[in-house]
Design a protein around this motif. Structure first.
Motif, mmCIF file in Angstrom:
data_model
loop_
_atom_site.group_PDB
_atom_site.id
_atom_site.type_symbol
_atom_site.label_atom_id
_atom_site.label_comp_id
_atom_site.label_asym_id
_atom_site.label_seq_id
_atom_site.Cartn_x
_atom_site.Cartn_y
_atom_site.Cartn_z
ATOM 1 N N GLY A 1 0.681 -1.329 0.026
ATOM 2 C CA GLY A 1 0.076 0.011 -0.028
ATOM 3 C C GLY A 1 0.888 1.226 0.153
ATOM 4 N N ASN B 1 0.910 4.137 -3.012
ATOM 5 C CA ASN B 1 0.645 5.357 -2.760
ATOM 6 C C ASN B 1 1.870 6.318 -3.308
ATOM 7 O OD1 ASN B 1 -0.583 7.767 -1.778
ATOM 8 N ND2 ASN B 1 0.328 7.434 0.237
ATOM 9 N N LYS C 1 1.854 9.272 -6.299
ATOM 10 C CA LYS C 1 2.236 10.587 -6.068
ATOM 11 C C LYS C 1 3.484 11.027 -7.170
ATOM 12 C CE LYS C 1 1.362 11.072 -1.277
ATOM 13 N NZ LYS C 1 1.749 11.162 0.125
#
Length: 93
Positions: free
Chosen positions: A23, A27, A31
């Motif tokens: 995770g 993430n 970004k």
């Protein structure tokens, strides 16, 4: 970096830890992808301004510093006024 590789071997990770790390990585890559899209958009924006003999405006469209609201590509019109900027134009050689 070598120390990190040595420390990694001594860690005992559970399946829950693997999910947490996955995770985190997803993430982080999301970004980075958003920043890459902004960089590509901004390069095109600068190229267009220079081609039109206008001074490029720093920052995202509309002067909004929150890059997450950009809605790239396309985005909203920023309604820039280049009337004063044209006198500051310096051609690149």
């Amino acid at each position: 970096m070598n120390q990190l590789e040595k420390d990694k071997k001594s860690l005992k990770l559970t399946p829950d830890d693997h999910l947490h790390l996955e995770g985190f990585a997803l993430n982080l890559f999301a970004k980075l992808q958003q920043k890459h899209k902004y960089a590509v958009w901004k390069a095109a924006d600068i190229r267009k301004a220079l081609k039109e003999r206008q001074k490029p405006v720093p920052g995202p469209p509309g002067g909004d510093d929150d890059f997450s609201l950009l809605g790239l590509p396309g985005g909203e019109s920023d309604n820039r006024d280049f009337s004063a900027a044209q006198s500051d134009y310096i051609p690149l050689l």
